[in-house]
Design an enzyme around this catalytic site. Structure first.
Site, short mmCIF file in Angstrom:
data_model
loop_
_atom_site.label_atom_id
_atom_site.label_comp_id
_atom_site.label_asym_id
_atom_site.label_seq_id
_atom_site.Cartn_x
_atom_site.Cartn_y
_atom_site.Cartn_z
N CYS A 112 0.81 -1.23 0.00
CA CYS A 112 0.00 0.00 0.00
C CYS A 112 0.84 1.27 0.00
O CYS A 112 0.32 2.36 -0.23
CB CYS A 112 -0.93 0.00 1.20
SG CYS A 112 -2.08 -1.37 1.14
N HIS A 277 -2.97 7.53 0.94
CA HIS A 277 -3.44 6.16 0.72
C HIS A 277 -4.80 5.99 1.40
O HIS A 277 -5.01 6.48 2.52
CB HIS A 277 -2.42 5.19 1.31
CG HIS A 277 -2.90 3.78 1.35
ND1 HIS A 277 -3.45 3.15 0.26
CD2 HIS A 277 -2.91 2.87 2.36
CE1 HIS A 277 -3.77 1.91 0.59
NE2 HIS A 277 -3.47 1.72 1.86
N ASN A 307 -10.04 -0.22 0.08
CA ASN A 307 -8.58 -0.09 0.00
C ASN A 307 -8.11 -0.88 -1.23
O ASN A 307 -8.11 -2.11 -1.21
CB ASN A 307 -7.97 -0.63 1.30
CG ASN A 307 -6.45 -0.56 1.32
OD1 ASN A 307 -5.82 -0.26 0.31
ND2 ASN A 307 -5.87 -0.86 2.47
N1 ACO Z 1 -17.88 -6.81 10.90
C1 ACO Z 1 -18.41 -6.91 12.14
N2 ACO Z 1 -17.68 -7.01 13.25
C2 ACO Z 1 -16.33 -7.00 13.12
C3 ACO Z 1 -15.72 -6.90 11.86
C4 ACO Z 1 -16.55 -6.80 10.72
N3 ACO Z 1 -16.04 -6.68 9.48
N4 ACO Z 1 -14.37 -6.92 12.04
C5 ACO Z 1 -14.15 -7.04 13.35
N5 ACO Z 1 -15.34 -7.10 14.02
C6 ACO Z 1 -15.56 -7.21 15.44
C7 ACO Z 1 -14.43 -7.94 16.13
O1 ACO Z 1 -14.66 -9.34 16.10
C8 ACO Z 1 -14.49 -7.36 17.53
O2 ACO Z 1 -15.54 -7.98 18.23
P1 ACO Z 1 -15.39 -8.31 19.80
O3 ACO Z 1 -15.23 -6.98 20.46
O4 ACO Z 1 -16.68 -9.01 20.12
O5 ACO Z 1 -14.17 -9.17 19.92
C9 ACO Z 1 -14.90 -5.91 17.31
O6 ACO Z 1 -15.54 -5.88 16.00
C10 ACO Z 1 -13.75 -4.93 17.31
O7 ACO Z 1 -12.72 -5.46 16.44
P2 ACO Z 1 -11.37 -4.71 16.20
O8 ACO Z 1 -10.56 -5.45 15.19
O9 ACO Z 1 -10.73 -4.43 17.51
O10 ACO Z 1 -11.94 -3.35 15.55
P3 ACO Z 1 -11.23 -1.96 15.37
O11 ACO Z 1 -12.05 -0.93 16.04
O12 ACO Z 1 -9.76 -2.02 15.61
O13 ACO Z 1 -11.42 -1.72 13.79
C11 ACO Z 1 -10.21 -1.93 11.71
C12 ACO Z 1 -10.87 -2.65 12.88
C13 ACO Z 1 -11.28 -1.13 10.96
C14 ACO Z 1 -9.62 -3.00 10.80
C15 ACO Z 1 -9.12 -0.96 12.23
O14 ACO Z 1 -8.31 -1.60 13.19
C16 ACO Z 1 -8.25 -0.47 11.11
O15 ACO Z 1 -8.70 0.16 10.19
N6 ACO Z 1 -6.94 -0.73 11.19
C17 ACO Z 1 -6.03 -0.41 10.12
C18 ACO Z 1 -6.04 -1.54 9.15
C19 ACO Z 1 -5.53 -1.15 7.82
O16 ACO Z 1 -5.57 -0.01 7.45
N7 ACO Z 1 -5.06 -2.15 7.09
C20 ACO Z 1 -4.55 -1.98 5.83
C21 ACO Z 1 -3.31 -1.10 5.83
S1 ACO Z 1 -1.93 -1.86 5.26
C22 ACO Z 1 -2.26 -1.96 3.69
O17 ACO Z 1 -2.95 -1.12 3.16
C23 ACO Z 1 -1.71 -3.11 2.97
#
Ligand code: ACO
Length: 350
Positions: A112, A277, A307
């Site tokens: 990315c 990005h 993304n």
């Molecule tokens: N739908 C419903 N529920 C979900 C989903 C989903 N798609 N994904 C996770 N959950 C649930 C989890 O199971 C968890 O439940 P629990 O509390 O009962 O255990 C809860 O939601 C919270 O999960 P987290 O993973 O802690 O959620 P968070 O608030 O951190 O958000 C996210 C997740 C959106 C992925 C965030 O962490 C993020 O954007 N991080 C950056 C990731 C990124 O940008 N990656 C790509 C960059 S690198 C590249 O581009 C190659």
């Protein structure tokens, strides 16, 4: 000498897949996805379609936009983390499809973070006289690592529900799967006289953080490099530590943008656009707040594409140029973070 971006184009495949469609194959919802990421829909390649196919259309559009023929390109720099083959890379496939075989094609692997790196590589190639006109591609096709098989249920072409086992598998990987979509972007880069264009880049790679987002299997530590057991363990699907990535992205990207502006000797106010990005609107909003720059200068299109990894920055730039918002003479800061971890920021006077 100075190099700048004289043409842009992009392409996304197929029909949009809205968030609600994902809930046919896993436990997720628009209510969960949209507020946490800004994503409303994404596109996926068809079976058999690869990144060089997407890049071909994006390149043709970029060349037309630049007023050039394909034959005038003398170097391809192709950024993807999802090539058609483990080897060779996709740059040569694109050259053949464009009808310009034999010109050099360099494949880069910054995921990315591809565009800040790709712009610096392109600048170096032109500065040293190795190339005159470069096609810089960012393209990714993530459909192949999505954790479902029932594409026809997803698209609504077949009635569900999917099996309990398939639904559980999708749900295990939902945190990752909802983020990505497929697409390609192309930029045509050339030296301009009087010189303007590429002003500088600050780039970083920290391999200690490789496991923040990576694909555990299908690599050459293993004999053979793919086994049925790897698929059973679902190791062809990336592993991601979302929260950690989020924190690293916000901290490092705001630091990096500040630092490149200082090095080049421009203030944040001098920058017309911050083209970031598109991994998550919340990441970009947090960077923007840390830098204290107005929201209008940090545009977003993640709602429509998700993304698209290496393609996000080029797609957004192309849309803004075609809308007449981003114009010649303006100062643009591109910044991105991706698997590696790689991250960086680049300043370009268009
Ligand atoms: N739908 C419903 N529920 C979900 C989903 C989903 N798609 N994904 C996770 N959950 C649930 C989890 O199971 C968890 O439940 P629990 O509390 O009962 O255990 C809860 O939601 C919270 O999960 P987290 O993973 O802690 O959620 P968070 O608030 O951190 O958000 C996210 C997740 C959106 C992925 C965030 O962490 C993020 O954007 N991080 C950056 C990731 C990124 O940008 N990656 C790509 C960059 S690198 C590249 O581009 C190659």
């Amino acid at each position: 000498m100075g190099i700048t971006i004289i043409g842009t184009g992009h392409h996304v495949p197929g029909k949009p897949v809205p968030n609600d469609a994902l809930s046919r194959v896993m436990d997720t919802s628009d209510e969960w996805i949209r507020p946490r990421t800004g994503i409303a829909q994404r596109h996926f390649v068809a079976e058999g379609e690869g990144v060089s196919d997407l890049a071909l259309i994006a390149s043709q559009r970029a060349l037309k936009n630049a007023g050039l023929e394909a034959e005038e390109v003398d170097f391809i720099v192709f950024a993807t983390m999802t090539p058609e083959f483990i080897f060779p890379g996709s740059g040569g496939l694109l050259g053949a499809k464009l009808g310009i075989p034999r010109i050099p094609a360099l494949d880069i692997r910054q995921q990315c973070a591809a565009m800040p790196f790709g712009l610096q590589v392109a600048n170096g190639l032109i500065e040293t006289g190795a190339a005159r006109t470069i096609l810089l591609i960012g393209a990714d096709a993530h459909a192949g690592f999505m954790p479902w098989d029932d594409w026809d249920v997803l698209t609504g072409d077949a009635d569900g529900p999917v099996s309990d086992e398939a639904y559980e598998r999708g749900t295990r990987h939902r945190g990752l799967a909802v983020l990505f979509g497929d697409g390609a972007a192309a930029m045509v880069l050339r030296h301009v006289d009087p010189p303007r264009g590429f002003l500088g880049a600050e780039l970083h790679t920290d391999g200690r953080l490789f496991d923040r987002i990576y694909i555990p299997s299908g690599g050459f530590r293993s004999r053979p490099y793919f086994t049925p057991e790897m698929f059973e363990r679902e190791e062809h699907i990336p592993r991601m530590q979302g929260r950690d990535l989020f924190k690293v992205a916000v901290t490092e990207l705001s630091r990096c943008v500040r630092s490149i502006c200082e090095k080049v000797g421009v203030s944040l106010d001098d920058v017309d656009w911050f083209i970031a990005h598109q991994a998550n609107d919340r990441i970009n909003n947090a960077v923007r707040q840390a830098l204290k720059v107005p929201a209008e200068k940090v545009p977003s299109n993640i709602a429509r594409y998700g993304n698209t990894s290496a393609a996000t920055i080029g797609i957004l730039l192309d849309e803004l140029r075609r809308e007449g918002k981003v114009r010649e003479g303006q100062l643009v800061c591109f910044f991105a973070l991706g698997s590696g971890l790689n991250w960086g920021a680049t300043l370009v006077r268009l």
